[in-house]
Motif scaffolding. Sequence first.
Motif, PDB file in Angstrom:
ATOM      1  N   ILE A 176      -5.379  12.627   0.256  1.00 13.50           N
ATOM      2  CA  ILE A 176      -5.325  11.229   0.667  1.00 13.50           C
ATOM      3  C   ILE A 176      -6.384  11.009   1.734  1.00 13.50           C
ATOM      4  O   ILE A 176      -6.487  11.779   2.689  1.00 13.50           O
ATOM      5  CB  ILE A 176      -3.935  10.856   1.230  1.00 13.50           C
ATOM      6  N   LEU A 177      -7.132   9.937   1.584  1.00 14.92           N
ATOM      7  CA  LEU A 177      -8.134   9.564   2.581  1.00 14.92           C
ATOM      8  C   LEU A 177      -7.519   8.558   3.544  1.00 14.92           C
ATOM      9  O   LEU A 177      -6.979   7.534   3.125  1.00 14.92           O
ATOM     10  CB  LEU A 177      -9.362   8.956   1.906  1.00 14.92           C
ATOM     11  N   ILE A 178      -7.583   8.849   4.839  1.00 14.07           N
ATOM     12  CA  ILE A 178      -7.090   7.956   5.883  1.00 14.07           C
ATOM     13  C   ILE A 178      -8.272   7.640   6.798  1.00 14.07           C
ATOM     14  O   ILE A 178      -8.947   8.547   7.277  1.00 14.07           O
ATOM     15  CB  ILE A 178      -5.961   8.616   6.727  1.00 14.07           C
ATOM     16  N   GLU A 179      -8.502   6.356   7.035  1.00 12.86           N
ATOM     17  CA  GLU A 179      -9.566   5.963   7.957  1.00 12.86           C
ATOM     18  C   GLU A 179      -8.950   5.762   9.338  1.00 12.86           C
ATOM     19  O   GLU A 179      -8.090   4.899   9.519  1.00 12.86           O
ATOM     20  CB  GLU A 179     -10.257   4.697   7.472  1.00 12.86           C
ATOM     21  N   GLU A 180      -9.380   6.573  10.291  1.00 12.87           N
ATOM     22  CA  GLU A 180      -8.818   6.520  11.637  1.00 12.87           C
ATOM     23  C   GLU A 180      -9.153   5.204  12.321  1.00 12.87           C
ATOM     24  O   GLU A 180     -10.231   4.659  12.152  1.00 12.87           O
ATOM     25  CB  GLU A 180      -9.350   7.681  12.470  1.00 12.87           C
ATOM     26  N   GLY A 181      -8.185   4.694  13.087  1.00 11.13           N
ATOM     27  CA  GLY A 181      -8.381   3.479  13.847  1.00 11.13           C
ATOM     28  C   GLY A 181      -8.387   2.216  13.005  1.00 11.13           C
ATOM     29  O   GLY A 181      -8.787   1.161  13.480  1.00 11.13           O
ATOM     30  N   LYS A 182      -7.959   2.320  11.763  1.00 12.51           N
ATOM     31  CA  LYS A 182      -7.931   1.164  10.868  1.00 12.51           C
ATOM     32  C   LYS A 182      -6.574   1.075  10.193  1.00 12.51           C
ATOM     33  O   LYS A 182      -5.851   2.060  10.108  1.00 12.51           O
ATOM     34  CB  LYS A 182      -9.015   1.282   9.798  1.00 12.51           C
ATOM     35  N   LEU A 183      -6.263  -0.105   9.701  1.00 16.09           N
ATOM     36  CA  LEU A 183      -5.061  -0.285   8.901  1.00 16.09           C
ATOM     37  C   LEU A 183      -5.324   0.311   7.525  1.00 16.09           C
ATOM     38  O   LEU A 183      -6.271  -0.062   6.849  1.00 16.09           O
ATOM     39  CB  LEU A 183      -4.718  -1.774   8.775  1.00 16.09           C
ATOM     40  N   ASN A 184      -4.517   1.283   7.136  1.00 17.20           N
ATOM     41  CA  ASN A 184      -4.632   1.918   5.824  1.00 17.20           C
ATOM     42  C   ASN A 184      -3.491   1.439   4.962  1.00 17.20           C
ATOM     43  O   ASN A 184      -2.326   1.576   5.341  1.00 17.20           O
ATOM     44  CB  ASN A 184      -4.574   3.442   5.970  1.00 17.20           C
ATOM     45  N   ILE A 185      -3.799   0.880   3.815  1.00 20.38           N
ATOM     46  CA  ILE A 185      -2.777   0.394   2.898  1.00 20.38           C
ATOM     47  C   ILE A 185      -2.833   1.246   1.640  1.00 20.38           C
ATOM     48  O   ILE A 185      -3.888   1.359   1.013  1.00 20.38           O
ATOM     49  CB  ILE A 185      -2.994  -1.089   2.547  1.00 20.38           C
ATOM     50  N   LYS A 186      -1.727   1.830   1.303  1.00 20.92           N
ATOM     51  CA  LYS A 186      -1.622   2.627   0.081  1.00 20.92           C
ATOM     52  C   LYS A 186      -0.639   1.920  -0.836  1.00 20.92           C
ATOM     53  O   LYS A 186       0.469   1.596  -0.435  1.00 20.92           O
ATOM     54  CB  LYS A 186      -1.134   4.056   0.388  1.00 20.92           C
ATOM     55  N   TYR A 187      -1.065   1.651  -2.045  1.00 22.13           N
ATOM     56  CA  TYR A 187      -0.192   0.955  -2.988  1.00 22.13           C
ATOM     57  C   TYR A 187      -0.229   1.675  -4.329  1.00 22.13           C
ATOM     58  O   TYR A 187      -1.166   2.397  -4.645  1.00 22.13           O
ATOM     59  CB  TYR A 187      -0.587  -0.511  -3.141  1.00 22.13           C
ATOM     60  N   GLY A 188       0.833   1.499  -5.070  1.00 25.34           N
ATOM     61  CA  GLY A 188       0.940   2.118  -6.382  1.00 25.34           C
ATOM     62  C   GLY A 188       2.313   1.841  -6.964  1.00 25.34           C
ATOM     63  O   GLY A 188       3.154   1.193  -6.344  1.00 25.34           O
ATOM     64  N   LEU A 189       2.524   2.356  -8.147  1.00 31.80           N
ATOM     65  CA  LEU A 189       3.799   2.176  -8.828  1.00 31.80           C
ATOM     66  C   LEU A 189       4.926   2.850  -8.057  1.00 31.80           C
ATOM     67  O   LEU A 189       4.700   3.822  -7.328  1.00 31.80           O
ATOM     68  CB  LEU A 189       3.724   2.754 -10.245  1.00 31.80           C
ATOM     69  N   ASN A 190       6.145   2.344  -8.250  1.00 29.72           N
ATOM     70  CA  ASN A 190       7.309   2.999  -7.657  1.00 29.72           C
ATOM     71  C   ASN A 190       7.397   4.434  -8.144  1.00 29.72           C
ATOM     72  O   ASN A 190       7.153   4.718  -9.312  1.00 29.72           O
ATOM     73  CB  ASN A 190       8.596   2.253  -8.030  1.00 29.72           C
ATOM     74  N   GLY A 191       7.738   5.334  -7.228  1.00 27.11           N
ATOM     75  CA  GLY A 191       7.924   6.732  -7.599  1.00 27.11           C
ATOM     76  C   GLY A 191       6.659   7.569  -7.590  1.00 27.11           C
ATOM     77  O   GLY A 191       6.688   8.740  -7.955  1.00 27.11           O
ATOM     78  N   THR A 192       5.539   6.991  -7.152  1.00 28.98           N
ATOM     79  CA  THR A 192       4.293   7.765  -7.155  1.00 28.98           C
ATOM     80  C   THR A 192       4.077   8.563  -5.879  1.00 28.98           C
ATOM     81  O   THR A 192       3.141   9.351  -5.814  1.00 28.98           O
ATOM     82  CB  THR A 192       3.070   6.847  -7.401  1.00 28.98           C
ATOM     83  N   GLY A 193       4.909   8.345  -4.848  1.00 31.96           N
ATOM     84  CA  GLY A 193       4.827   9.167  -3.642  1.00 31.96           C
ATOM     85  C   GLY A 193       4.341   8.464  -2.387  1.00 31.96           C
ATOM     86  O   GLY A 193       4.082   9.122  -1.387  1.00 31.96           O
ATOM     87  N   LYS A 194       4.226   7.149  -2.401  1.00 35.53           N
ATOM     88  CA  LYS A 194       3.750   6.432  -1.216  1.00 35.53           C
ATOM     89  C   LYS A 194       4.658   6.682  -0.015  1.00 35.53           C
ATOM     90  O   LYS A 194       4.178   7.024   1.066  1.00 35.53           O
ATOM     91  CB  LYS A 194       3.664   4.928  -1.493  1.00 35.53           C
TER      92      LYS A 194
END
Length: 133
Positions: A16-34
């Motif tokens: 997973i890529l996370i950008e430091e100091g920024k709002l990170n939004i991860k979206y996907g289908l239910n059950g995918t691990g968010k």
Amino acid sequence: MQIQISNCNNIDTADILIEEGKLNIKYGLNGTGKSTIVQAINLYLNNSKDLSALKPFKFLNDASIQPAINGIDSLKSIMLFNEEYINQFVFRREEVISNSFDIFIKTPDYLQKMMEIERIVYAIKIILQITIT
């Protein structure tokens, strides 16, 4: 920042890529691990790196396989806007957003208009008292 998660709930491995100091939004289908990603990061930072609560059911009897997360050592804290946050602060039965009146309506302009209305109502009361007596 590149994060690697393995053996956490339904996630076998993930990068997973996370950008430091920024709002990170991860979206996907239910059950995918968010939610699992969020839980893993939160547990790692707040639970002395103990991810045992996320061990997949299929590995419960295998001590050699443990949940792991790598690549977040530079993080000290995070803010989570997950389903629990949304349910607690945004979707409330009695109002859409907690303190929505104070946030959206009770502005300086609103307070000024309310003071004007109060002055007008006070003046009307005085006029009515004089007229009635």
